[in-house]
Design a protein around this motif. Structure first.
Motif, PDB file in Angstrom:
ATOM      1  N   ALA A  32       9.965  -6.156  -5.460  1.00 19.35           N
ATOM      2  CA  ALA A  32      10.739  -4.941  -5.159  1.00 19.35           C
ATOM      3  C   ALA A  32      11.635  -4.562  -6.332  1.00 19.35           C
ATOM      4  O   ALA A  32      11.724  -3.389  -6.703  1.00 19.35           O
ATOM      5  N   SER A  33      12.258  -5.548  -6.927  1.00 20.31           N
ATOM      6  CA  SER A  33      13.155  -5.297  -8.055  1.00 20.31           C
ATOM      7  C   SER A  33      12.392  -4.768  -9.269  1.00 20.31           C
ATOM      8  O   SER A  33      12.796  -3.782  -9.903  1.00 20.31           O
ATOM      9  N   LEU A  90       6.346   8.233  -8.884  1.00 21.04           N
ATOM     10  CA  LEU A  90       4.936   8.614  -8.997  1.00 21.04           C
ATOM     11  C   LEU A  90       4.151   8.442  -7.708  1.00 21.04           C
ATOM     12  O   LEU A  90       2.971   8.777  -7.655  1.00 21.04           O
ATOM     13  N   THR A  91       4.768   7.899  -6.669  1.00 21.00           N
ATOM     14  CA  THR A  91       4.063   7.746  -5.396  1.00 21.00           C
ATOM     15  C   THR A  91       4.412   8.896  -4.474  1.00 21.00           C
ATOM     16  O   THR A  91       5.452   9.539  -4.629  1.00 21.00           O
ATOM     17  N   ALA A  92       3.545   9.148  -3.531  1.00 22.31           N
ATOM     18  CA  ALA A  92       3.786  10.188  -2.521  1.00 22.31           C
ATOM     19  C   ALA A  92       4.317   9.480  -1.278  1.00 22.31           C
ATOM     20  O   ALA A  92       3.577   9.136  -0.374  1.00 22.31           O
ATOM     21  N   GLY A  93       5.589   9.188  -1.278  1.00 22.44           N
ATOM     22  CA  GLY A  93       6.196   8.457  -0.169  1.00 22.44           C
ATOM     23  C   GLY A  93       6.492   7.021  -0.551  1.00 22.44           C
ATOM     24  O   GLY A  93       6.415   6.631  -1.715  1.00 22.44           O
ATOM     25  N   ALA A  94       6.798   6.247   0.454  1.00 21.22           N
ATOM     26  CA  ALA A  94       7.246   4.870   0.262  1.00 21.22           C
ATOM     27  C   ALA A  94       6.099   3.912  -0.030  1.00 21.22           C
ATOM     28  O   ALA A  94       4.942   4.198   0.264  1.00 21.22           O
ATOM     29  N   TYR A 127       0.836  -1.198   0.000  1.00 20.76           N
ATOM     30  CA  TYR A 127       0.000   0.000   0.000  1.00 20.76           C
ATOM     31  C   TYR A 127       0.869   1.245   0.000  1.00 20.76           C
ATOM     32  O   TYR A 127       2.018   1.243   0.454  1.00 20.76           O
ATOM     33  N   TYR A 128       0.289   2.321  -0.554  1.00 18.81           N
ATOM     34  CA  TYR A 128       1.024   3.573  -0.708  1.00 18.81           C
ATOM     35  C   TYR A 128       0.036   4.652  -1.120  1.00 18.81           C
ATOM     36  O   TYR A 128      -1.120   4.367  -1.437  1.00 18.81           O
ATOM     37  N   GLN A 129       0.512   5.882  -1.157  1.00 19.92           N
ATOM     38  CA  GLN A 129      -0.315   6.996  -1.606  1.00 19.92           C
ATOM     39  C   GLN A 129       0.224   7.543  -2.912  1.00 19.92           C
ATOM     40  O   GLN A 129       1.420   7.448  -3.206  1.00 19.92           O
ATOM     41  N   VAL A 130      -0.695   8.122  -3.673  1.00 20.51           N
ATOM     42  CA  VAL A 130      -0.330   8.715  -4.953  1.00 20.51           C
ATOM     43  C   VAL A 130      -1.103  10.023  -5.112  1.00 20.51           C
ATOM     44  O   VAL A 130      -2.275  10.113  -4.742  1.00 20.51           O
ATOM     45  N   LYS A 131      -0.408  11.034  -5.617  1.00 22.93           N
ATOM     46  CA  LYS A 131      -1.091  12.296  -5.912  1.00 22.93           C
ATOM     47  C   LYS A 131      -2.068  12.054  -7.055  1.00 22.93           C
ATOM     48  O   LYS A 131      -1.772  11.313  -7.989  1.00 22.93           O
ATOM     49  N   GLU A 132      -3.217  12.694  -6.963  1.00 22.76           N
ATOM     50  CA  GLU A 132      -4.258  12.484  -7.974  1.00 22.76           C
ATOM     51  C   GLU A 132      -3.757  12.761  -9.397  1.00 22.76           C
ATOM     52  O   GLU A 132      -4.128  12.057 -10.330  1.00 22.76           O
ATOM     53  N   GLU A 133      -2.874  13.740  -9.556  1.00 21.28           N
ATOM     54  CA  GLU A 133      -2.393  14.061 -10.901  1.00 21.28           C
ATOM     55  C   GLU A 133      -1.451  12.987 -11.466  1.00 21.28           C
ATOM     56  O   GLU A 133      -1.185  12.964 -12.666  1.00 21.28           O
ATOM     57  N   HIS A 134      -0.955  12.095 -10.621  1.00 21.47           N
ATOM     58  CA  HIS A 134      -0.076  11.015 -11.083  1.00 21.47           C
ATOM     59  C   HIS A 134      -0.814   9.675 -11.212  1.00 21.47           C
ATOM     60  O   HIS A 134      -0.216   8.680 -11.630  1.00 21.47           O
ATOM     61  N   ALA A 135      -2.078   9.639 -10.857  1.00 18.52           N
ATOM     62  CA  ALA A 135      -2.816   8.372 -10.783  1.00 18.52           C
ATOM     63  C   ALA A 135      -2.866   7.640 -12.127  1.00 18.52           C
ATOM     64  O   ALA A 135      -2.632   6.430 -12.184  1.00 18.52           O
TER      65      ALA A 135
END
Length: 96
Positions: A68-69, A79-83, A7-15
């Protein structure tokens, strides 16, 4: 066997761009390993961020490292907002 949840977060403009990369990545992983991946997100966004989850059910040894690789190779973190956070779960044995 184990199930992987990422799981992670993504800014709407990068979705849209991220979804294309994730779908391609999951297609490669499905073809290579036989895993049936899923992609989900929370219905609501908060402060311009969406929360996404990738699910990889019934994965074998070494799949976490492979994921991961492949994720690094696909440039997902750009493109994610964080890890990206990975959790591993396993089935509980049935009662005897």
């Amino acid at each position: 066997m184990k199930d992987l949840y990422v799981y992670y977060q993504v800014k709407e403009e990068h979705a849209q761009a991220l979804e294309a990369r994730i779908r391609a990545l999951q297609g490669k992983l499905a073809a290579a390993s036989g895993v049936a991946p899923q992609l989900k997100r929370r219905p609501e966004a908060k402060d311009g961020l969406q929360t996404w989850m990738e699910i990889y059910p019934v994965v074998g040894e070494g799949f976490t490292e492979l994921l991961a690789s492949v994720a690094e190779e696909a440039g997902l973190l750009s493109l994610t907002a964080g890890a990206r956070h990975t959790e591993v779960f396993m089935d509980l044995p049935p009662c005897a």
